[in-house]
Motif scaffolding. Structure first.
Motif, PDB file in Angstrom:
ATOM      1  N   GLY A  42       0.773  -1.226   0.000  1.00  0.00           N
ATOM      2  CA  GLY A  42       0.000   0.000   0.000  1.00  0.00           C
ATOM      3  C   GLY A  42       0.803   1.274   0.000  1.00  0.00           C
ATOM      4  O   GLY A  42       0.241   2.370   0.081  1.00  0.00           O
ATOM      5  N   LYS A  43       2.119   1.139  -0.093  1.00  0.00           N
ATOM      6  CA  LYS A  43       2.980   2.324  -0.079  1.00  0.00           C
ATOM      7  C   LYS A  43       3.797   2.403  -1.355  1.00  0.00           C
ATOM      8  O   LYS A  43       3.988   1.413  -2.056  1.00  0.00           O
ATOM      9  CB  LYS A  43       3.896   2.291   1.138  1.00  0.00           C
ATOM     10  CG  LYS A  43       3.176   2.406   2.467  1.00  0.00           C
ATOM     11  CD  LYS A  43       4.160   2.565   3.600  1.00  0.00           C
ATOM     12  CE  LYS A  43       3.442   2.745   4.928  1.00  0.00           C
ATOM     13  NZ  LYS A  43       4.397   2.925   6.057  1.00  0.00           N
ATOM     14  N   GLU A  44       4.287   3.591  -1.622  1.00  0.00           N
ATOM     15  CA  GLU A  44       5.126   3.784  -2.798  1.00  0.00           C
ATOM     16  C   GLU A  44       6.520   3.212  -2.552  1.00  0.00           C
ATOM     17  O   GLU A  44       6.985   3.121  -1.423  1.00  0.00           O
ATOM     18  CB  GLU A  44       5.226   5.269  -3.136  1.00  0.00           C
ATOM     19  CG  GLU A  44       3.932   5.872  -3.633  1.00  0.00           C
ATOM     20  CD  GLU A  44       4.119   7.295  -4.161  1.00  0.00           C
ATOM     21  OE1 GLU A  44       3.132   7.865  -4.643  1.00  0.00           O
ATOM     22  OE2 GLU A  44       5.239   7.815  -4.078  1.00  0.00           O
ATOM     23  N   ARG A  45       7.162   2.860  -3.647  1.00  0.00           N
ATOM     24  CA  ARG A  45       8.539   2.389  -3.567  1.00  0.00           C
ATOM     25  C   ARG A  45       9.427   3.557  -3.128  1.00  0.00           C
ATOM     26  O   ARG A  45       9.279   4.683  -3.615  1.00  0.00           O
ATOM     27  CB  ARG A  45       8.986   1.874  -4.932  1.00  0.00           C
ATOM     28  CG  ARG A  45      10.326   1.196  -4.952  1.00  0.00           C
ATOM     29  CD  ARG A  45      10.585   0.554  -6.303  1.00  0.00           C
ATOM     30  NE  ARG A  45       9.654  -0.552  -6.544  1.00  0.00           N
ATOM     31  CZ  ARG A  45       9.706  -1.337  -7.618  1.00  0.00           C
ATOM     32  NH1 ARG A  45      10.649  -1.135  -8.542  1.00  0.00           N
ATOM     33  NH2 ARG A  45       8.839  -2.306  -7.767  1.00  0.00           N
ATOM     34  N   GLU A  46      10.342   3.292  -2.215  1.00  0.00           N
ATOM     35  CA  GLU A  46      11.215   4.354  -1.732  1.00  0.00           C
ATOM     36  C   GLU A  46      12.668   3.893  -1.742  1.00  0.00           C
ATOM     37  O   GLU A  46      12.962   2.716  -1.525  1.00  0.00           O
ATOM     38  CB  GLU A  46      10.826   4.772  -0.306  1.00  0.00           C
ATOM     39  CG  GLU A  46      10.940   3.681   0.741  1.00  0.00           C
ATOM     40  CD  GLU A  46      10.729   4.183   2.158  1.00  0.00           C
ATOM     41  OE1 GLU A  46      10.667   5.413   2.362  1.00  0.00           O
ATOM     42  OE2 GLU A  46      10.621   3.342   3.069  1.00  0.00           O
ATOM     43  N   VAL A  47      13.553   4.837  -1.980  1.00  0.00           N
ATOM     44  CA  VAL A  47      14.970   4.514  -1.976  1.00  0.00           C
ATOM     45  C   VAL A  47      15.450   4.415  -0.532  1.00  0.00           C
ATOM     46  O   VAL A  47      15.090   5.230   0.317  1.00  0.00           O
ATOM     47  CB  VAL A  47      15.790   5.552  -2.773  1.00  0.00           C
ATOM     48  CG1 VAL A  47      15.646   6.942  -2.194  1.00  0.00           C
ATOM     49  CG2 VAL A  47      17.241   5.127  -2.892  1.00  0.00           C
ATOM     50  N   TYR A  94      12.392  -5.703  -0.490  1.00  0.00           N
ATOM     51  CA  TYR A  94      13.603  -4.921  -0.767  1.00  0.00           C
ATOM     52  C   TYR A  94      14.107  -5.285  -2.160  1.00  0.00           C
ATOM     53  O   TYR A  94      14.274  -6.475  -2.473  1.00  0.00           O
ATOM     54  CB  TYR A  94      14.662  -5.180   0.284  1.00  0.00           C
ATOM     55  CG  TYR A  94      14.369  -4.455   1.579  1.00  0.00           C
ATOM     56  CD1 TYR A  94      13.333  -4.872   2.399  1.00  0.00           C
ATOM     57  CD2 TYR A  94      15.106  -3.339   1.958  1.00  0.00           C
ATOM     58  CE1 TYR A  94      13.031  -4.184   3.568  1.00  0.00           C
ATOM     59  CE2 TYR A  94      14.818  -2.657   3.125  1.00  0.00           C
ATOM     60  CZ  TYR A  94      13.776  -3.086   3.929  1.00  0.00           C
ATOM     61  OH  TYR A  94      13.484  -2.398   5.086  1.00  0.00           O
ATOM     62  N   LEU A  95      14.328  -4.261  -2.957  1.00  0.00           N
ATOM     63  CA  LEU A  95      14.708  -4.457  -4.355  1.00  0.00           C
ATOM     64  C   LEU A  95      16.053  -3.802  -4.639  1.00  0.00           C
ATOM     65  O   LEU A  95      16.334  -2.696  -4.180  1.00  0.00           O
ATOM     66  CB  LEU A  95      13.667  -3.870  -5.292  1.00  0.00           C
ATOM     67  CG  LEU A  95      12.244  -4.393  -5.102  1.00  0.00           C
ATOM     68  CD1 LEU A  95      11.363  -3.353  -4.442  1.00  0.00           C
ATOM     69  CD2 LEU A  95      11.648  -4.813  -6.437  1.00  0.00           C
ATOM     70  N   CYS A  96      16.821  -4.474  -5.444  1.00  0.00           N
ATOM     71  CA  CYS A  96      18.115  -3.990  -5.902  1.00  0.00           C
ATOM     72  C   CYS A  96      17.920  -3.266  -7.240  1.00  0.00           C
ATOM     73  O   CYS A  96      17.141  -3.726  -8.084  1.00  0.00           O
ATOM     74  CB  CYS A  96      19.021  -5.205  -6.059  1.00  0.00           C
ATOM     75  SG  CYS A  96      20.669  -4.875  -6.644  1.00  0.00           S
ATOM     76  N   ASN A  97      18.621  -2.161  -7.407  1.00  0.00           N
ATOM     77  CA  ASN A  97      18.516  -1.383  -8.638  1.00  0.00           C
ATOM     78  C   ASN A  97      19.899  -1.017  -9.135  1.00  0.00           C
ATOM     79  O   ASN A  97      20.780  -0.675  -8.337  1.00  0.00           O
ATOM     80  CB  ASN A  97      17.714  -0.112  -8.385  1.00  0.00           C
ATOM     81  CG  ASN A  97      17.710   0.823  -9.572  1.00  0.00           C
ATOM     82  OD1 ASN A  97      18.484   1.767  -9.640  1.00  0.00           O
ATOM     83  ND2 ASN A  97      16.847   0.549 -10.524  1.00  0.00           N
ATOM     84  N   ALA A  98      20.085  -1.105 -10.439  1.00  0.00           N
ATOM     85  CA  ALA A  98      21.352  -0.721 -11.061  1.00  0.00           C
ATOM     86  C   ALA A  98      21.094   0.300 -12.157  1.00  0.00           C
ATOM     87  O   ALA A  98      20.188   0.113 -12.975  1.00  0.00           O
ATOM     88  CB  ALA A  98      22.042  -1.946 -11.649  1.00  0.00           C
ATOM     89  N   ILE A  99      21.886   1.351 -12.152  1.00  0.00           N
ATOM     90  CA  ILE A  99      21.861   2.308 -13.255  1.00  0.00           C
ATOM     91  C   ILE A  99      23.214   2.228 -13.944  1.00  0.00           C
ATOM     92  O   ILE A  99      24.251   2.510 -13.337  1.00  0.00           O
ATOM     93  CB  ILE A  99      21.584   3.731 -12.759  1.00  0.00           C
ATOM     94  CG1 ILE A  99      20.209   3.797 -12.111  1.00  0.00           C
ATOM     95  CG2 ILE A  99      21.682   4.718 -13.923  1.00  0.00           C
ATOM     96  CD1 ILE A  99      19.875   5.134 -11.506  1.00  0.00           C
ATOM     97  N   PHE A 100      23.180   1.808 -15.190  1.00  0.00           N
ATOM     98  CA  PHE A 100      24.398   1.623 -15.986  1.00  0.00           C
ATOM     99  C   PHE A 100      24.193   2.387 -17.283  1.00  0.00           C
ATOM    100  O   PHE A 100      23.404   1.969 -18.141  1.00  0.00           O
ATOM    101  CB  PHE A 100      24.622   0.131 -16.227  1.00  0.00           C
ATOM    102  CG  PHE A 100      25.810  -0.173 -17.090  1.00  0.00           C
ATOM    103  CD1 PHE A 100      25.660  -0.823 -18.308  1.00  0.00           C
ATOM    104  CD2 PHE A 100      27.078   0.184 -16.677  1.00  0.00           C
ATOM    105  CE1 PHE A 100      26.755  -1.111 -19.091  1.00  0.00           C
ATOM    106  CE2 PHE A 100      28.181  -0.100 -17.466  1.00  0.00           C
ATOM    107  CZ  PHE A 100      28.011  -0.754 -18.681  1.00  0.00           C
TER     108      PHE A 100
END
Length: 116
Positions: A42-47, A94-100
């Motif tokens: 019910g909540k937005e994804r947050e860093v 918990y999600l992992c994110n990569a910016i390449f």
């Protein structure tokens, strides 16, 4: 083929600790900006935390400062999130994110539940 595979989630009591791992493949990990996000129902994804390609700079959400530590091992293509003093409000996927370069990659996530 790009892959981000998270592991290490689970059920932990309040005050406990967990260490999440995210193993990366399919891109030059050592050149990627890495982050951990979380999303509660019910909540937005947050860093939660970010780390630069060399690991020289890290940043944290105010809600986790002093409790969580992000780190990376470029030789193992892995980013970690050490979570201490866990609270029920830390419960989330918990999600992992990569910016390449211009690419933005996501893992499938790992569930963290903090409850007694």
């Amino acid at each position: 083929q790009v892959q981000l595979v998270e592991s290490g989630g689970g059920l932990v009591q309040p005050g406990g600790s967990l260490r999440l791992s995210c193993a990366a493949a399919g891109f030059t990990f050592s050149r990627a900006f890495m982050s951990w996000f979380r999303q509660a129902p019910g909540k937005e994804r947050e860093v939660v935390a970010t780390i630069t390609d060399t690991g020289g700079t890290t940043n944290y959400a105010d809600s986790v400062k002093g409790r969580f530590t992000i780190s990376r091992d470029n030789a193992k293509n892995t980013v970690y999130l050490q979570m201490n003093s866990l609270k029920p409000e830390d419960t989330a996927v918990y999600l992992c994110n990569a910016i390449f370069f211009i690419n933005n990659y996501w893992g499938q996530g790992t569930q963290v539940t903090v409850a007694s």
